[in-house]
Design a protein around this motif. Structure first.
Motif, PDB file in Angstrom:
ATOM      1  N   ILE A 120       0.838  -1.205   0.000  1.00  0.00           N
ATOM      2  CA  ILE A 120       0.000   0.000   0.000  1.00  0.00           C
ATOM      3  C   ILE A 120       0.873   1.254   0.000  1.00  0.00           C
ATOM      4  N   THR A 121       1.930   1.241   0.797  1.00  0.00           N
ATOM      5  CA  THR A 121       2.849   2.383   0.825  1.00  0.00           C
ATOM      6  C   THR A 121       3.499   2.589  -0.536  1.00  0.00           C
ATOM      7  N   PHE A 122       3.916   1.505  -1.157  1.00  0.00           N
ATOM      8  CA  PHE A 122       4.542   1.616  -2.479  1.00  0.00           C
ATOM      9  C   PHE A 122       3.552   2.125  -3.522  1.00  0.00           C
ATOM     10  N   GLN A 123       2.320   1.669  -3.453  1.00  0.00           N
ATOM     11  CA  GLN A 123       1.306   2.132  -4.405  1.00  0.00           C
ATOM     12  C   GLN A 123       1.059   3.628  -4.256  1.00  0.00           C
ATOM     13  N   ALA A 124       0.892   4.094  -3.010  1.00  0.00           N
ATOM     14  CA  ALA A 124       0.662   5.518  -2.787  1.00  0.00           C
ATOM     15  C   ALA A 124       1.871   6.345  -3.214  1.00  0.00           C
ATOM     16  N   PHE A 125       3.064   5.860  -2.919  1.00  0.00           N
ATOM     17  CA  PHE A 125       4.285   6.573  -3.308  1.00  0.00           C
ATOM     18  C   PHE A 125       4.408   6.662  -4.824  1.00  0.00           C
ATOM     19  N   ASN A 126       4.158   5.562  -5.512  1.00  0.00           N
ATOM     20  CA  ASN A 126       4.268   5.559  -6.972  1.00  0.00           C
ATOM     21  C   ASN A 126       3.243   6.484  -7.607  1.00  0.00           C
ATOM     22  N   LEU A 127       2.036   6.493  -7.087  1.00  0.00           N
ATOM     23  CA  LEU A 127       1.003   7.369  -7.630  1.00  0.00           C
ATOM     24  C   LEU A 127       1.383   8.834  -7.422  1.00  0.00           C
ATOM     25  N   ALA A 128       1.913   9.161  -6.244  1.00  0.00           N
ATOM     26  CA  ALA A 128       2.299  10.544  -5.964  1.00  0.00           C
ATOM     27  C   ALA A 128       3.446  10.994  -6.875  1.00  0.00           C
ATOM     28  N   THR A 129       4.442  10.156  -7.074  1.00  0.00           N
ATOM     29  CA  THR A 129       5.566  10.536  -7.937  1.00  0.00           C
ATOM     30  C   THR A 129       5.123  10.669  -9.388  1.00  0.00           C
ATOM     31  N   ALA A 130       4.242   9.775  -9.840  1.00  0.00           N
ATOM     32  CA  ALA A 130       3.781   9.849 -11.225  1.00  0.00           C
ATOM     33  C   ALA A 130       2.983  11.128 -11.472  1.00  0.00           C
ATOM     34  N   LEU A 131       2.085  11.459 -10.560  1.00  0.00           N
ATOM     35  CA  LEU A 131       1.301  12.678 -10.733  1.00  0.00           C
ATOM     36  C   LEU A 131       2.185  13.916 -10.667  1.00  0.00           C
ATOM     37  N   THR A 132       3.161  13.919  -9.771  1.00  0.00           N
ATOM     38  CA  THR A 132       4.067  15.060  -9.681  1.00  0.00           C
ATOM     39  C   THR A 132       4.864  15.229 -10.960  1.00  0.00           C
ATOM     40  N   ALA A 133       5.417  14.144 -11.471  1.00  0.00           N
ATOM     41  CA  ALA A 133       6.246  14.224 -12.667  1.00  0.00           C
ATOM     42  C   ALA A 133       5.440  14.649 -13.886  1.00  0.00           C
ATOM     43  N   LEU A 134       4.277  14.062 -14.080  1.00  0.00           N
ATOM     44  CA  LEU A 134       3.497  14.328 -15.286  1.00  0.00           C
ATOM     45  C   LEU A 134       2.868  15.715 -15.257  1.00  0.00           C
TER      46      LEU A 134
END
Length: 350
Positions: free
Chosen positions: A273-287
């Motif tokens: 769950i932590t990895f999923q939330a982290f990945n979603l946050a980084t993807a939205l920030t980058a894009l």
């Protein structure tokens, strides 16, 4: 004889018939799909036996966006080969293959209806990729795959929604991480006049990104990677933010696999769950940040162009003639000026 001559001429000039080229592209996509599936994390790292990141979903959608719907057999072949060794029964494998094939096709149609541009340089394109391509399109694969496992007895009915949520999140992250990078690689060009300072900055960004991502293996500070993403988005836009985001996701997955740093001494479910939330946050920030900066830069460039055109237009009109300008309006009771050039002023008048 004519057909033979045409075939020889085609081979001599290095051109292949369209159906041969399409077949080779389909086979290449299937091979890339299987290879990308092998890059996923081991299944035991995720609850329910699903990799926390499914890169083939991103490769499949990018292939459809770049080459068209004719590439769907490559997705089907690759999905079947990738899932047939995973253990489910043949009916389950066939159903999962159908879901993995239909999901990118549905995402492609949704993006096409929304007017998506492959260059992904507009805010509306990135929003469409996030909400239509990733979040909405991958519902199909998660629903069909989880239902197939329940119907074939591989999964109890009570585990449908936990499995569905993880499956959907994995495919969506695969789209958010992989698809933008492939779209950028298609259109990226080395800008002219790149100075040595820019190369130094690019290498410094790469080193800082790797160091920040590796620090997750020894500490719990996941937020250390966000300054690197912001740096990449501001200075290099999507061409820099997408590779940085992929590198960060890959290195953090290593920490998750080894259960070190931020993922040490935690339950596997909480880690995922932590990895999923982290990945979603980084993807939205980058894009989102990269495309907003790109739109700002384009607006500034258009303003400079308009100002330059106006300056050229003013220069072509030449200097303004001020000799025949009308006199300013007179005040009430003011005596009008007279012309003294002939010596007939007020004192000389008879």
């Amino acid at each position: 004889m004519t057909a033979t001559a045409h075939a020889l001429r085609t081979v001599r000039h290095g051109r292949l018939p369209r159906h041969v080229t399409t077949s080779l592209q389909i086979l290449a996509l299937a091979a890339v799909y299987v290879g990308a599936a092998k890059l996923g994390l081991p299944q035991e790292l995720s609850p329910g036996g699903i990799s926390p990141l499914w890169p083939p979903a991103g490769f499949a959608l990018a292939a459809l966006l770049l080459f068209g719907l004719r590439m769907w057999p490559g997705i089907a072949i690759g999905a079947f080969c990738a899932n047939v060794t995973a253990g489910p029964s043949v009916p389950a494998v066939l159903a999962i293959t159908v879901g993995d094939t239909l999901a990118p096709i549905c995402a492609y149609h949704l993006l096409h209806r929304a007017g998506f541009h492959v260059a992904a340089q507009r805010l509306r394109d990135v929003l469409a990729l996030i909400f239509l391509g990733a979040l909405a399109g991958m519902v199909v694969s998660a629903t069909i795959g989880s239902s197939a496992l329940v119907l074939t007895g591989r999964l109890p009915a009570s585990g449908f929604w936990p499995r569905w949520s993880v499956w959907w999140a994995d495919d969506a992250r695969g789209v958010l991480v992989v698809t933008p990078l492939l779209l950028v690689l298609r259109s990226v060009r080395l800008p002219r006049g790149v100075t040595a300072l820019h190369w130094v900055e690019a290498w410094a960004l790469a080193g800082a990104t790797i160091a920040a991502a590796l620090s997750v293996n020894i500490s719990a500070f996941l937020f250390m990677v966000f300054p690197c993403l912001i740096w990449a988005a501001f200075r290099f836009q999507l061409a820099g933010a997408a590779p940085c985001q992929l590198a960060i996701s890959t290195l953090v997955m290593i920490a998750l696999a080894n259960r070190t740093g931020a993922f040490a001494h935690r339950e596997p479910v909480l880690n995922v769950i932590t990895f999923q939330a982290f990945n979603l946050a980084t993807a939205l920030t980058a894009l989102l940040l990269s495309v907003i900066i790109a739109e700002r830069n384009r607006t500034q460039q258009e303003i400079r162009q308009v100002c330059g055109q106006l300056a050229e237009l003013v220069a072509e009109l030449g200097p303004v003639d001020t000799t025949h300008r009308r006199p300013p309006p007179r005040k009430s009771g003011e005596t009008p000026p007279t012309d003294d050039t002939n010596g007939a002023g007020p004192e000389g008048a008879r």
